[in-house]
Scaffold this motif. Structure first.
Motif, mmCIF file in Angstrom:
data_model
loop_
_atom_site.group_PDB
_atom_site.id
_atom_site.type_symbol
_atom_site.label_atom_id
_atom_site.label_comp_id
_atom_site.label_asym_id
_atom_site.label_seq_id
_atom_site.Cartn_x
_atom_site.Cartn_y
_atom_site.Cartn_z
ATOM 1 N N VAL A 98 76.171 44.846 55.369
ATOM 2 C CA VAL A 98 75.267 44.860 54.224
ATOM 3 C C VAL A 98 74.882 46.310 53.946
ATOM 4 O O VAL A 98 74.487 47.045 54.866
ATOM 5 C CB VAL A 98 74.013 44.009 54.489
ATOM 6 C CG1 VAL A 98 73.032 44.126 53.328
ATOM 7 C CG2 VAL A 98 74.396 42.541 54.707
ATOM 8 N N PHE A 99 75.008 46.706 52.682
ATOM 9 C CA PHE A 99 74.693 48.067 52.260
ATOM 10 C C PHE A 99 73.526 48.031 51.272
ATOM 11 O O PHE A 99 73.392 47.101 50.482
ATOM 12 C CB PHE A 99 75.900 48.709 51.572
ATOM 13 C CG PHE A 99 77.121 48.821 52.443
ATOM 14 C CD1 PHE A 99 77.384 49.982 53.160
ATOM 15 C CD2 PHE A 99 78.015 47.755 52.552
ATOM 16 C CE1 PHE A 99 78.506 50.077 53.966
ATOM 17 C CE2 PHE A 99 79.138 47.850 53.352
ATOM 18 C CZ PHE A 99 79.383 49.013 54.061
ATOM 19 N N PHE A 100 72.713 49.067 51.351
ATOM 20 C CA PHE A 100 71.624 49.259 50.391
ATOM 21 C C PHE A 100 71.799 50.648 49.816
ATOM 22 O O PHE A 100 71.699 51.650 50.534
ATOM 23 C CB PHE A 100 70.277 49.110 51.087
ATOM 24 C CG PHE A 100 69.095 49.197 50.159
ATOM 25 C CD1 PHE A 100 69.170 48.747 48.853
ATOM 26 C CD2 PHE A 100 67.884 49.726 50.595
ATOM 27 C CE1 PHE A 100 68.075 48.812 48.001
ATOM 28 C CE2 PHE A 100 66.773 49.792 49.764
ATOM 29 C CZ PHE A 100 66.879 49.340 48.463
ATOM 30 N N GLY A 101 72.077 50.704 48.521
ATOM 31 C CA GLY A 101 72.458 51.990 47.945
ATOM 32 C C GLY A 101 73.811 52.405 48.492
ATOM 33 O O GLY A 101 74.778 51.644 48.449
ATOM 34 N N ASP A 102 73.875 53.609 49.069
ATOM 35 C CA ASP A 102 75.157 54.092 49.610
ATOM 36 C C ASP A 102 75.191 54.076 51.131
ATOM 37 O O ASP A 102 76.062 54.672 51.753
ATOM 38 C CB ASP A 102 75.441 55.502 49.095
ATOM 39 C CG ASP A 102 74.339 56.487 49.448
ATOM 40 O OD1 ASP A 102 73.347 56.073 50.106
ATOM 41 O OD2 ASP A 102 74.449 57.659 49.061
ATOM 42 N N ARG A 103 74.249 53.364 51.780
ATOM 43 C CA ARG A 103 74.228 53.375 53.235
ATOM 44 C C ARG A 103 74.274 51.951 53.801
ATOM 45 O O ARG A 103 73.732 51.014 53.194
ATOM 46 C CB ARG A 103 72.991 54.107 53.760
ATOM 47 C CG ARG A 103 71.679 53.377 53.534
ATOM 48 C CD ARG A 103 70.491 54.269 53.848
ATOM 49 N NE ARG A 103 69.249 53.545 53.996
ATOM 50 C CZ ARG A 103 68.466 53.181 52.983
ATOM 51 N NH1 ARG A 103 68.812 53.488 51.746
ATOM 52 N NH2 ARG A 103 67.338 52.519 53.214
ATOM 53 N N GLN A 104 74.892 51.812 54.974
ATOM 54 C CA GLN A 104 74.918 50.524 55.647
ATOM 55 C C GLN A 104 73.583 50.312 56.346
ATOM 56 O O GLN A 104 73.095 51.179 57.075
ATOM 57 C CB GLN A 104 76.047 50.475 56.676
ATOM 58 C CG GLN A 104 76.098 49.160 57.442
ATOM 59 C CD GLN A 104 77.157 49.154 58.527
ATOM 60 O OE1 GLN A 104 78.141 49.882 58.450
ATOM 61 N NE2 GLN A 104 76.955 48.332 59.557
ATOM 62 N N VAL A 105 72.971 49.120 56.129
ATOM 63 C CA VAL A 105 71.695 48.846 56.779
ATOM 64 C C VAL A 105 71.874 47.937 57.998
ATOM 65 O O VAL A 105 71.065 48.000 58.923
ATOM 66 C CB VAL A 105 70.655 48.265 55.798
ATOM 67 C CG1 VAL A 105 70.223 49.335 54.805
ATOM 68 C CG2 VAL A 105 71.187 47.043 55.061
ATOM 69 N N TYR A 106 72.891 47.088 58.007
ATOM 70 C CA TYR A 106 73.191 46.378 59.245
ATOM 71 C C TYR A 106 74.501 45.606 59.114
ATOM 72 O O TYR A 106 75.068 45.457 58.023
ATOM 73 C CB TYR A 106 72.055 45.457 59.682
ATOM 74 C CG TYR A 106 72.030 44.073 59.054
ATOM 75 C CD1 TYR A 106 72.480 42.966 59.769
ATOM 76 C CD2 TYR A 106 71.533 43.870 57.771
ATOM 77 C CE1 TYR A 106 72.440 41.696 59.212
ATOM 78 C CE2 TYR A 106 71.487 42.599 57.224
ATOM 79 C CZ TYR A 106 71.951 41.512 57.941
ATOM 80 O OH TYR A 106 71.907 40.265 57.391
ATOM 81 N N GLY A 107 75.001 45.124 60.257
ATOM 82 C CA GLY A 107 76.197 44.307 60.292
ATOM 83 C C GLY A 107 75.928 43.026 61.059
ATOM 84 O O GLY A 107 74.920 42.912 61.766
ATOM 85 N N TYR A 398 65.091 48.204 62.270
ATOM 86 C CA TYR A 398 64.306 47.231 63.024
ATOM 87 C C TYR A 398 64.944 45.835 62.969
ATOM 88 O O TYR A 398 65.169 45.288 61.887
ATOM 89 C CB TYR A 398 62.876 47.168 62.470
ATOM 90 C CG TYR A 398 62.159 48.484 62.538
ATOM 91 C CD1 TYR A 398 61.680 48.975 63.761
ATOM 92 C CD2 TYR A 398 61.981 49.266 61.398
ATOM 93 C CE1 TYR A 398 61.020 50.193 63.818
ATOM 94 C CE2 TYR A 398 61.321 50.484 61.457
ATOM 95 C CZ TYR A 398 60.850 50.945 62.683
ATOM 96 O OH TYR A 398 60.207 52.154 62.756
ATOM 97 N N GLY A 399 65.192 45.284 64.140
ATOM 98 C CA GLY A 399 65.855 43.991 64.234
ATOM 99 C C GLY A 399 65.075 42.856 63.620
ATOM 100 O O GLY A 399 65.657 41.899 63.112
#
Length: 536
Positions: A98-107, A398-399
């Motif tokens: 999952v990406f937010f903008g141009d960065r990955q936030v989690y998998g 944060y998990g």
């Protein structure tokens, strides 16, 4: 080279029924030769129930349409005579990002544990699955099974009778009439059968549209599900990327509500959007383009006397989560064995009401999850958007925030918790295999548990004594006797024994747990079987 979706697979041929003075009567008629209709027909024919499939088309669907087929669907297809090449043809995946903008936030990993024959998902264009199912129909017919597909046969009228239905069918040679004891409507979200009978189809239409594009290209993206919120190439909206076989990639781009759909599907509008995502230097070809609007709807009831609805004709969800085709095939998995028992006189007709109860339960679960996904993907107020964006930011570090991220809760098998066909439970056995749940697969000596269960009632014993075969009023129950020696990995014990020293499971023909005990009791098993077949 001719593409698969351009080739007639079941072209119209004149049937002797068209020359009959009175409507010929059939046991079951299925309307619709998509994945759901074909799965229903195959399941019934394998049970020696005569079935005729009617479809106004003569070839498989154009465009990828449904592409994500779940582990549970693959297990059902195995039971229907699965071709290992089907899974090999598909693109296997468990991982997503999952990406937010141009960065990955989690998998995430949808199947982190080992010990399953099938993966969490395969990606496979719907036309490949339909081709496989049509081939399976041909194979069964060659074996003498009572199954037939009639292409070029459009149902134009349906009349309910006291003992079945009468249909009017339009063909290239003109109209004719048929009769059936049972009609299964698998004719899609715009179901003509549902409209002919004047039945409801209510729910919620979300004010948003997505562009779907099948793109042929060579790309280095990994075999994962990638979802973007507010990406730089589609600001303020979202996007999805999936790999498919044959060098085809599925791209979904959110467009918003007030759009001209015909205009947005034009190549001169689509190609710049794709170049913004993929880069100006990436060479690609458009294979198929469509636009869909989020909708979550269902019929109030799926059974109306001798007419039974399955798949999109009965319920519809927005596509994020891969719940459409997967839930439709679970519909047929639930229905076929019940209809077989009723036709054979081995169960009361009221057993079919449990199809309605259980699959409405499944549809409501899918609609709830799909609605939540849609609300997260397309927030309808600035406050909702601020909350969503805060959750995405927090999830990167944060998990606790990650379970709140909803890019489409992926399809999982439906558990019929608390519903009428479930029998007793026993203390000490694992919750994941409680009554109402689909059987959890596990490696066993010589293969896989899912293959051993088959398509009938089974009494699975683990380190427990029981007869090898039971017969209850026309219903045979075969035993699957397992011991610790059959479980070298320990996964069978983990999933079915828990803290108990032994276990006895009554399994339904759709491989859902009907009841379970720690030891065999003939009277208890008989009572649970009566309950599971609607005779209690």
């Amino acid at each position: 080279m001719t593409r698969i979706f351009e080739t007639p697979l079941y072209p119209y041929t004149r049937s002797p029924d068209q020359d009959a003075a009175e409507p010929r009567r059939h046991t079951v008629i299925v309307v619709g030769a998509g994945p759901v209709g074909l799965a229903a027909a195959i399941d019934l024919a394998m049970k020696d129930v005569p079935v005729v499939v009617l479809d106004d088309n003569d070839k498989v669907s154009f465009g990828s349409r449904a592409i994500c087929f779940s582990k549970r669907t693959l297990e059902i297809l195995d039971r229907l005579g699965g071709d290992p090449g089907l899974v090999e043809k598909g693109v296997t995946w468990n991982l997503g990002k999952v990406f937010f903008g141009d960065r990955q936030v989690y998998g995430f990993n949808l199947l982190p544990e080992e010990g399953h024959k099938r993966p969490a998902f395969i990606n496979l264009q719907q036309y490949h699955l339909e081709k496989y199912l049509v081939d399976r129909v041909t194979e069964l017919a060659a074996q003498g099974k009572p199954i037939e597909i009639r292409g070029g046969s459009r149902v134009t009228a349906v009349e309910r009778q006291a003992n079945g239905v009468t249909l009017s069918v339009e063909t290239p040679d003109g109209p004719y009439r048929l009769a059936a004891d049972w009609l299964i409507a698998c004719d899609g979200a715009n179901s003509p059968v549902r409209a002919m009978l004047g039945l409801d189809f209510v729910g919620r239409v979300f004010e948003d549209n997505f562009l779907i594009a099948d793109v042929k290209m060579e790309a280095e993206f990994p075999t994962e599900r990638w979802f973007w919120f507010d990406p730089p190439f589609n600001k303020g909206q979202s996007a999805l990327l999936h790999k498919q076989p044959d060098g085809i990639w599925r791209i979904d781009l959110q467009l918003g509500w007030n759009i001209d759909k015909d205009e947005e599907k034009k190549p001169e509008k689509v190609i710049p959007r794709l170049k913004a995502m993929l880069g100006e230097d990436v060479a690609f070809e458009l294979e198929w383009v469509s636009i869909y609007t989020f909708q979550c709807r269902r019929m109030e009831r799926f059974r109306h006397g001798p007419v039974i609805f399955a798949g999109d004709s009965a319920h519809q969800v927005s596509p994020f989560g891969a719940r459409g085709a997967n839930s439709g095939i679970q519909d047929t998995d639930n229905l076929a064995w019940k209809l077989k028992l009723v036709i054979d006189g081995a169960a009361p007709e009221s057993l079919l009401d449990s199809y309605d109860v259980e699959r409405v339960h499944g549809a409501d679960e899918n609609i709830l999850n799909s609605t939540r996904s849609t609300d997260f993907i397309t927030p309808k107020s600035e406050t909702s958007r601020l909350f969503r964006d805060a959750v995405l930011d927090l999830s990167e570090r944060y998990g606790f925030a990650r379970p709140l991220v909803n890019s489409g809760r992926l399809s999982v098998p439906c558990a019929y918790d608390g519903l009428p066909l479930n029998g007793p439970d026993a203390a000490g056995l694992p919750a994941r295999t409680r009554p109402g749940t689909p059987a959890a697969d596990a490696p066993v000596k010589g293969g896989w548990l899912s293959d051993r269960l088959g398509g009938g009632f089974r009494l699975m014993t683990i380190d427990a004594d029981a007869p090898d075969r039971l017969d209850f009023d026309q219903i045979a129950v075969e035993r699957i006797a397992l011991t610790a020696a059959d479980d070298p990995s320990g996964m069978l014990a983990e999933r079915y024994l828990g803290s108990a020293g032994s276990a006895v499971y009554l399994m339904r023909p759709d491989q859902h747990v009907a009841a379970r005990w720690t030891n065999y009791d003939a009277d208890a098993v008989a009572a649970a079987l009566a309950r599971a077949t609607g005779r209690a």
